[in-house]
Design a protein around this motif. Sequence first.
Motif, PDB file in Angstrom:
ATOM      1  N   ASP A 155      -3.954   4.262   4.714  1.00 55.61           N
ATOM      2  CA  ASP A 155      -3.747   4.686   3.330  1.00 55.61           C
ATOM      3  C   ASP A 155      -4.442   6.019   3.060  1.00 55.61           C
ATOM      4  O   ASP A 155      -5.062   6.236   2.017  1.00 55.61           O
ATOM      5  N   LYS A 156      -4.309   6.920   4.020  1.00 54.19           N
ATOM      6  CA  LYS A 156      -4.894   8.257   3.921  1.00 54.19           C
ATOM      7  C   LYS A 156      -4.170   9.162   4.903  1.00 54.19           C
ATOM      8  O   LYS A 156      -3.438   8.687   5.790  1.00 54.19           O
ATOM      9  N   ALA A 157      -4.361  10.437   4.738  1.00 54.51           N
ATOM     10  CA  ALA A 157      -3.806  11.413   5.679  1.00 54.51           C
ATOM     11  C   ALA A 157      -4.822  11.636   6.787  1.00 54.51           C
ATOM     12  O   ALA A 157      -5.886  12.219   6.556  1.00 54.51           O
ATOM     13  N   THR A 214       3.082  11.433  -5.315  1.00 53.39           N
ATOM     14  CA  THR A 214       2.921  10.074  -4.789  1.00 53.39           C
ATOM     15  C   THR A 214       4.289   9.552  -4.348  1.00 53.39           C
ATOM     16  O   THR A 214       5.335  10.042  -4.788  1.00 53.39           O
ATOM     17  N   ASP A 225       0.932  13.506   2.383  1.00 49.82           N
ATOM     18  CA  ASP A 225      -0.303  13.615   1.615  1.00 49.82           C
ATOM     19  C   ASP A 225      -0.123  14.339   0.287  1.00 49.82           C
ATOM     20  O   ASP A 225      -1.116  14.622  -0.398  1.00 49.82           O
ATOM     21  N   THR A 248      -0.400   7.570   6.443  1.00 52.88           N
ATOM     22  CA  THR A 248      -0.101   7.970   7.814  1.00 52.88           C
ATOM     23  C   THR A 248       0.466   6.772   8.556  1.00 52.88           C
ATOM     24  O   THR A 248      -0.094   5.671   8.503  1.00 52.88           O
ATOM     25  N   TYR A 261       0.811  -1.220   0.000  1.00 53.30           N
ATOM     26  CA  TYR A 261       0.000   0.000   0.000  1.00 53.30           C
ATOM     27  C   TYR A 261       0.842   1.266   0.000  1.00 53.30           C
ATOM     28  O   TYR A 261       0.330   2.360  -0.238  1.00 53.30           O
ATOM     29  N   SER A 270      -0.611   8.124  -2.673  1.00 52.52           N
ATOM     30  CA  SER A 270      -0.774   9.583  -2.703  1.00 52.52           C
ATOM     31  C   SER A 270      -0.963  10.163  -1.312  1.00 52.52           C
ATOM     32  O   SER A 270      -0.848  11.375  -1.121  1.00 52.52           O
ATOM     33  N   ALA A 271      -1.244   9.308  -0.338  1.00 55.53           N
ATOM     34  CA  ALA A 271      -1.392   9.761   1.050  1.00 55.53           C
ATOM     35  C   ALA A 271      -1.186   8.557   1.957  1.00 55.53           C
ATOM     36  O   ALA A 271      -1.626   7.440   1.640  1.00 55.53           O
ATOM     37  N   THR A 308      -6.640  13.228  10.009  1.00 51.17           N
ATOM     38  CA  THR A 308      -6.801  14.612  10.427  1.00 51.17           C
ATOM     39  C   THR A 308      -6.217  14.822  11.819  1.00 51.17           C
ATOM     40  O   THR A 308      -5.956  13.864  12.556  1.00 51.17           O
TER      41      THR A 308
END
Length: 542
Positions: A233-235, A199, A172, A99, A91, A96-97, A237
């Motif tokens: 697989d995301k930024a 990315t 991100d 955490t 992953y 592209s993002a 918050t």
Amino acid sequence: MSLVLPTFAGFVQPAVAGEFSIDLRLAHATILARSGDDVGTVAYGIDTSDLYVYDGTVWYFYDYNLLPIANELALDFDGADDKMTLGDLSYLSSASAVTLSVWFKTSENDAYIFSSHATGASIGFYESFQVYFHHSDTLNLVVGTGSNYAQVATSSTSFNDGNWHHGAFVFDGGSPALKIYVDGTLQTVSATGTTVPSTLVADAGDGATVSSLAHGGLLYYLDSTIDEMAFFDKALTETEISGMYNCGVPNDISPLNPVSWWRGGDGVGDTDSGGGTPANGDAVGTVVDQVGGNDGTGVNALYSSNRPYGLSSITDNFSLSLGGTNEHMSIAASSDFEFGTGDFTMSVWFKADTINSNPASDYYSLIDLRGSLGDNAPTLYMSQQAGYRLYAYNGSSVVNYDTTPTTGQWYHVAYVREGTTGTIYLDGSSVASGTDNKDYDLSTPAPTIGKVATSATGQYFVGAVDEFSLFDSALQDVDISAIYNCGKPGDLDDLNPVGWWRMGEGATWDSTNWTIPDASDNDNAGTTGNMEEADRVRDLPS
């Protein structure tokens, strides 16, 4: 009218306004000072997991935050040859993002918490996603372009202080592309390098390792303890990251949908090197990825019980207010408090209303186990010297810590002797240490709160005290942090105190004195002196 207080036994979610009598959203102390509401009124405060019930006279407080996830073990790496290999994390490829969330504890630098490339080949090194401590003690997050570093984000604060911290490291592709959060707070970072790509590179996840990196013929191992590591697989918050920090207590992160989560010995299927159930001191075998199938393999690492954790919540409704005119609480002499040359811990919450109220006196006693000045028993007190000083004292100053408190503000202080080392903790953190090799041989110490053993004129603490406890063991830093709990007292039962006086819960008034029951397994009740019924107050740490 009498009121049977509800238990809310099944309540595990934050309150919804329509479910309660009134939506206060007020500070804890403001609600407790409120009067005139109907008997049985149920409300909640700023923290919507804090519930309050009014019995017509006082508000009763219930803390219903989500229970922390069970956490008994962590991964210990010695900095010499220990690591955990994770294989390929697909992953991270062209992500592209992303955490990375991880709990860490170290006093080292120039070594790696995580690197997505273990081989050390130059191309791999520059493709990787890395988190490490620089030799300047700063905490760095690095992403590569494939041929060079794309950017390095460097924290302005050092966190290799030997305490547990939660880190969240975010890429991100935006602006700023790299973010570092420590203990739920976004750090000020300086960034160097070329423009960050939109990315990560295609091979960014190949050969991931924890607590090590090989590069240029050199091996970089981190002497550290690591726990509860996860990728998303995301930024995430800032709100989500603050929730993960949870005042230093790991919680269930599954609602945030991690793509990998290694629990460091507490996960389903985790094993020691022999395939058995992990225990403190065992060699690490398999650390199962609880959601993604990317299991970790321990190399020379050990499981450790030194881990971040939380105590169960308690209902804390009262403290004792000491007016400074010989007002105190005394406890009958008992051999339960004879520590000799052994380990022990003293713990108390306090709020000073005045400091230097009597310039003729140098000392304001918090805890004194002596019957008279010549007795060999430990004490913990404040002094006017250097403005404000916490002392652990055994006939001479063992440890002292100078600080400037805020009057009217609650603090937690603890003194721990382990072996011949004494350490003062303030609000969950170690602040001073020294040598304590005293033989506290008083056979039946008689603890006193609020005054020096001799009752010397003026040597009285002025303020409020709560949740006083004694232990015949040296609590560890994680235990003291759990007791502090971001300023909310917790249940001490699991720490096995030899004395625990809650300063109001279960107390009885006999028209002259308060009797304060001992909440430990012993029965050494405390009795107030020169105090009034109104001195049991609803002024609380919160």
